[in-house]
Design a protein around this motif. Structure first.
Motif, PDB file in Angstrom:
ATOM      1  N   ALA A  27       0.842  -1.206   0.000  1.00 49.50           N
ATOM      2  CA  ALA A  27       0.000   0.000   0.000  1.00 49.50           C
ATOM      3  C   ALA A  27       0.876   1.254   0.000  1.00 49.50           C
ATOM      4  O   ALA A  27       0.578   2.227  -0.706  1.00 49.50           O
ATOM      5  CB  ALA A  27      -0.926  -0.011   1.202  1.00 49.50           C
ATOM      6  N   ALA A  28       1.944   1.233   0.783  1.00 46.30           N
ATOM      7  CA  ALA A  28       2.856   2.380   0.799  1.00 46.30           C
ATOM      8  C   ALA A  28       3.554   2.524  -0.550  1.00 46.30           C
ATOM      9  O   ALA A  28       3.755   3.640  -1.046  1.00 46.30           O
ATOM     10  CB  ALA A  28       3.879   2.220   1.920  1.00 46.30           C
ATOM     11  N   PHE A  29       3.926   1.408  -1.143  1.00 46.67           N
ATOM     12  CA  PHE A  29       4.597   1.418  -2.442  1.00 46.67           C
ATOM     13  C   PHE A  29       3.660   1.970  -3.517  1.00 46.67           C
ATOM     14  O   PHE A  29       4.099   2.639  -4.454  1.00 46.67           O
ATOM     15  CB  PHE A  29       5.064   0.002  -2.790  1.00 46.67           C
ATOM     16  N   ASN A  30       2.363   1.725  -3.380  1.00 47.79           N
ATOM     17  CA  ASN A  30       1.390   2.239  -4.338  1.00 47.79           C
ATOM     18  C   ASN A  30       1.429   3.765  -4.381  1.00 47.79           C
ATOM     19  O   ASN A  30       1.357   4.362  -5.450  1.00 47.79           O
ATOM     20  CB  ASN A  30      -0.017   1.746  -3.967  1.00 47.79           C
ATOM     21  N   GLY A  31       1.540   4.404  -3.222  1.00 48.81           N
ATOM     22  CA  GLY A  31       1.628   5.865  -3.188  1.00 48.81           C
ATOM     23  C   GLY A  31       2.875   6.373  -3.884  1.00 48.81           C
ATOM     24  O   GLY A  31       2.835   7.392  -4.594  1.00 48.81           O
ATOM     25  N   ILE A  32       3.976   5.663  -3.689  1.00 50.57           N
ATOM     26  CA  ILE A  32       5.235   6.055  -4.340  1.00 50.57           C
ATOM     27  C   ILE A  32       5.113   5.936  -5.854  1.00 50.57           C
ATOM     28  O   ILE A  32       5.517   6.828  -6.602  1.00 50.57           O
ATOM     29  CB  ILE A  32       6.398   5.191  -3.806  1.00 50.57           C
ATOM     30  N   VAL A  33       4.523   4.839  -6.316  1.00 53.45           N
ATOM     31  CA  VAL A  33       4.385   4.632  -7.756  1.00 53.45           C
ATOM     32  C   VAL A  33       3.428   5.661  -8.355  1.00 53.45           C
ATOM     33  O   VAL A  33       3.671   6.198  -9.441  1.00 53.45           O
ATOM     34  CB  VAL A  33       3.916   3.190  -8.050  1.00 53.45           C
ATOM     35  N   LYS A  34       2.347   5.959  -7.655  1.00 50.32           N
ATOM     36  CA  LYS A  34       1.399   6.971  -8.156  1.00 50.32           C
ATOM     37  C   LYS A  34       2.105   8.316  -8.325  1.00 50.32           C
ATOM     38  O   LYS A  34       1.943   8.979  -9.348  1.00 50.32           O
ATOM     39  CB  LYS A  34       0.212   7.096  -7.221  1.00 50.32           C
ATOM     40  N   LEU A  36       5.313   8.780  -8.726  1.00 55.69           N
ATOM     41  CA  LEU A  36       6.292   8.637  -9.800  1.00 55.69           C
ATOM     42  C   LEU A  36       5.631   8.798 -11.161  1.00 55.69           C
ATOM     43  O   LEU A  36       6.132   9.525 -12.031  1.00 55.69           O
ATOM     44  CB  LEU A  36       6.987   7.266  -9.702  1.00 55.69           C
ATOM     45  N   VAL A  37       4.491   8.162 -11.350  1.00 53.27           N
ATOM     46  CA  VAL A  37       3.815   8.243 -12.646  1.00 53.27           C
ATOM     47  C   VAL A  37       3.262   9.644 -12.887  1.00 53.27           C
ATOM     48  O   VAL A  37       3.499  10.249 -13.936  1.00 53.27           O
ATOM     49  CB  VAL A  37       2.691   7.185 -12.730  1.00 53.27           C
ATOM     50  N   ASP A  38       2.512  10.167 -11.902  1.00 50.58           N
ATOM     51  CA  ASP A  38       1.829  11.449 -12.094  1.00 50.58           C
ATOM     52  C   ASP A  38       2.788  12.639 -12.154  1.00 50.58           C
ATOM     53  O   ASP A  38       2.540  13.595 -12.891  1.00 50.58           O
ATOM     54  CB  ASP A  38       0.806  11.685 -10.977  1.00 50.58           C
ATOM     55  N   GLN A  39       3.860  12.597 -11.390  1.00 49.25           N
ATOM     56  CA  GLN A  39       4.695  13.780 -11.248  1.00 49.25           C
ATOM     57  C   GLN A  39       6.064  13.675 -11.917  1.00 49.25           C
ATOM     58  O   GLN A  39       6.752  14.678 -12.052  1.00 49.25           O
ATOM     59  CB  GLN A  39       4.868  14.093  -9.764  1.00 49.25           C
ATOM     60  N   VAL A  40       6.475  12.471 -12.306  1.00 43.62           N
ATOM     61  CA  VAL A  40       7.799  12.328 -12.920  1.00 43.62           C
ATOM     62  C   VAL A  40       7.702  11.804 -14.353  1.00 43.62           C
ATOM     63  O   VAL A  40       8.328  12.358 -15.268  1.00 43.62           O
ATOM     64  CB  VAL A  40       8.700  11.402 -12.059  1.00 43.62           C
ATOM     65  N   ILE A  41       6.934  10.747 -14.568  1.00 42.07           N
ATOM     66  CA  ILE A  41       6.911  10.118 -15.897  1.00 42.07           C
ATOM     67  C   ILE A  41       5.969  10.836 -16.860  1.00 42.07           C
ATOM     68  O   ILE A  41       6.328  11.118 -18.009  1.00 42.07           O
ATOM     69  CB  ILE A  41       6.532   8.624 -15.783  1.00 42.07           C
ATOM     70  N   MET A  42       4.761  11.145 -16.418  1.00 45.43           N
ATOM     71  CA  MET A  42       3.768  11.709 -17.326  1.00 45.43           C
ATOM     72  C   MET A  42       4.075  13.138 -17.784  1.00 45.43           C
ATOM     73  O   MET A  42       3.787  13.468 -18.954  1.00 45.43           O
ATOM     74  CB  MET A  42       2.376  11.631 -16.699  1.00 45.43           C
ATOM     75  N   PRO A  43       4.655  14.019 -16.957  1.00 51.55           N
ATOM     76  CA  PRO A  43       4.962  15.368 -17.492  1.00 51.55           C
ATOM     77  C   PRO A  43       5.895  15.366 -18.706  1.00 51.55           C
ATOM     78  O   PRO A  43       5.594  16.049 -19.694  1.00 51.55           O
ATOM     79  CB  PRO A  43       5.573  16.092 -16.290  1.00 51.55           C
ATOM     80  N   PRO A  44       7.004  14.607 -18.713  1.00 53.25           N
ATOM     81  CA  PRO A  44       7.817  14.586 -19.943  1.00 53.25           C
ATOM     82  C   PRO A  44       7.079  13.975 -21.132  1.00 53.25           C
ATOM     83  O   PRO A  44       7.240  14.438 -22.272  1.00 53.25           O
ATOM     84  CB  PRO A  44       9.038  13.736 -19.572  1.00 53.25           C
ATOM     85  N   ASN A  83      -2.934   6.498 -17.045  1.00 48.87           N
ATOM     86  CA  ASN A  83      -2.042   6.689 -15.893  1.00 48.87           C
ATOM     87  C   ASN A  83      -2.043   5.453 -14.992  1.00 48.87           C
ATOM     88  O   ASN A  83      -0.990   5.008 -14.533  1.00 48.87           O
ATOM     89  CB  ASN A  83      -2.465   7.910 -15.078  1.00 48.87           C
ATOM     90  N   THR A  84      -3.219   4.901 -14.723  1.00 49.35           N
ATOM     91  CA  THR A  84      -3.322   3.715 -13.875  1.00 49.35           C
ATOM     92  C   THR A  84      -2.640   2.518 -14.530  1.00 49.35           C
ATOM     93  O   THR A  84      -1.990   1.721 -13.851  1.00 49.35           O
ATOM     94  CB  THR A  84      -4.800   3.397 -13.580  1.00 49.35           C
ATOM     95  N   LEU A  85      -2.765   2.404 -15.849  1.00 50.11           N
ATOM     96  CA  LEU A  85      -2.110   1.309 -16.568  1.00 50.11           C
ATOM     97  C   LEU A  85      -0.584   1.428 -16.461  1.00 50.11           C
ATOM     98  O   LEU A  85       0.105   0.427 -16.237  1.00 50.11           O
ATOM     99  CB  LEU A  85      -2.541   1.327 -18.038  1.00 50.11           C
ATOM    100  N   ILE A  86      -0.065   2.641 -16.574  1.00 48.17           N
ATOM    101  CA  ILE A  86       1.381   2.842 -16.429  1.00 48.17           C
ATOM    102  C   ILE A  86       1.819   2.511 -15.001  1.00 48.17           C
ATOM    103  O   ILE A  86       2.860   1.875 -14.794  1.00 48.17           O
ATOM    104  CB  ILE A  86       1.770   4.281 -16.827  1.00 48.17           C
ATOM    105  N   GLN A  87       1.011   2.896 -14.010  1.00 51.60           N
ATOM    106  CA  GLN A  87       1.319   2.544 -12.621  1.00 51.60           C
ATOM    107  C   GLN A  87       1.386   1.034 -12.450  1.00 51.60           C
ATOM    108  O   GLN A  87       2.293   0.498 -11.809  1.00 51.60           O
ATOM    109  CB  GLN A  87       0.258   3.114 -11.671  1.00 51.60           C
ATOM    110  N   PHE A  88       0.423   0.335 -13.048  1.00 51.13           N
ATOM    111  CA  PHE A  88       0.415  -1.123 -12.961  1.00 51.13           C
ATOM    112  C   PHE A  88       1.665  -1.718 -13.593  1.00 51.13           C
ATOM    113  O   PHE A  88       2.270  -2.646 -13.030  1.00 51.13           O
ATOM    114  CB  PHE A  88      -0.831  -1.693 -13.640  1.00 51.13           C
ATOM    115  N   LEU A  89       2.053  -1.221 -14.743  1.00 52.90           N
ATOM    116  CA  LEU A  89       3.237  -1.754 -15.417  1.00 52.90           C
ATOM    117  C   LEU A  89       4.497  -1.540 -14.580  1.00 52.90           C
ATOM    118  O   LEU A  89       5.365  -2.415 -14.525  1.00 52.90           O
ATOM    119  CB  LEU A  89       3.392  -1.127 -16.803  1.00 52.90           C
ATOM    120  N   ILE A  90       4.587  -0.399 -13.907  1.00 55.18           N
ATOM    121  CA  ILE A  90       5.745  -0.150 -13.043  1.00 55.18           C
ATOM    122  C   ILE A  90       5.752  -1.118 -11.867  1.00 55.18           C
ATOM    123  O   ILE A  90       6.776  -1.730 -11.548  1.00 55.18           O
ATOM    124  CB  ILE A  90       5.770   1.306 -12.559  1.00 55.18           C
TER     125      ILE A  90
END
Length: 155
Positions: A27-34, A36-44, A83-90
């Motif tokens: 559950a804690a890791f889920n917050g980290i991945v969210k 990462l996806v929303d604020q690091v991967i998706m903006p570029p 976004n959720t699909l990318i989180q799942f893949l990570i």
């Protein structure tokens, strides 16, 4: 056996505790991945696609009526799904790597040779061990002497 006692035995098993710890860390890791996806991967990715914000992408089925205050808009938000699909893949990639590392460690442990069993004692060592054991019991075995039959006189 009472239900409380059975429940206590169930909880005290190691694998249940390990599972609970795994769920909490997950559950804690889920917050980290969210994040990462929303604020690091998706903006570029959005920058590469011309400033597109994936989280705002939607297919409007029924638009809002500006004359009313109630929210009437109906939309399929496929950007949030991306976004959720990318989180799942990570998460899947991290779990795959974790399992790969654990399996590698298990293979390395299995490949280590087992400790060698001591060699069987030689015949001399076995005999000396037997003598030692007999002496420890209280002495040497009594020797049996075969009695000779009296010599018969021939006529």
């Amino acid at each position: 056996m009472s239900v409380i006692k059975e429940f206590r035995e169930f909880i005290s098993r190691g694998n249940v505790i390990d599972l609970a710890v795994g769920v909490i860390i997950g559950a804690a890791f889920n917050g980290i991945v969210k994040s990462l996806v929303d604020q690091v991967i998706m903006p570029p990715i959005g920058l590469l696609t011309g400033g597109l914000d994936f989280s705002k992408l939607e297919w409007v089925l029924k638009p809002e009526n500006a004359a009313t205050e109630a929210v009437e808009k109906v939309a399929v938000q496929y950007g949030a799904f991306i976004n959720t699909l990318i989180q799942f893949l990570i998460v899947a990639a991290v779990v795959f790597l974790l399992v790969k590392v654990v399996n590698g460690i298990r293979r390395a442990d299995a490949a280590e040779p087992a400790p060698e069993a001591p060699a069987a004692p030689t015949a001399q060592e076995a005999l000396l061990t037997e003598i030692r054991d007999l002496l420890a019991k209280g002495g040497a075995p009594k020797a049996t002497v075969a009695k000779k039959a009296p010599a018969s006189k021939a006529p």
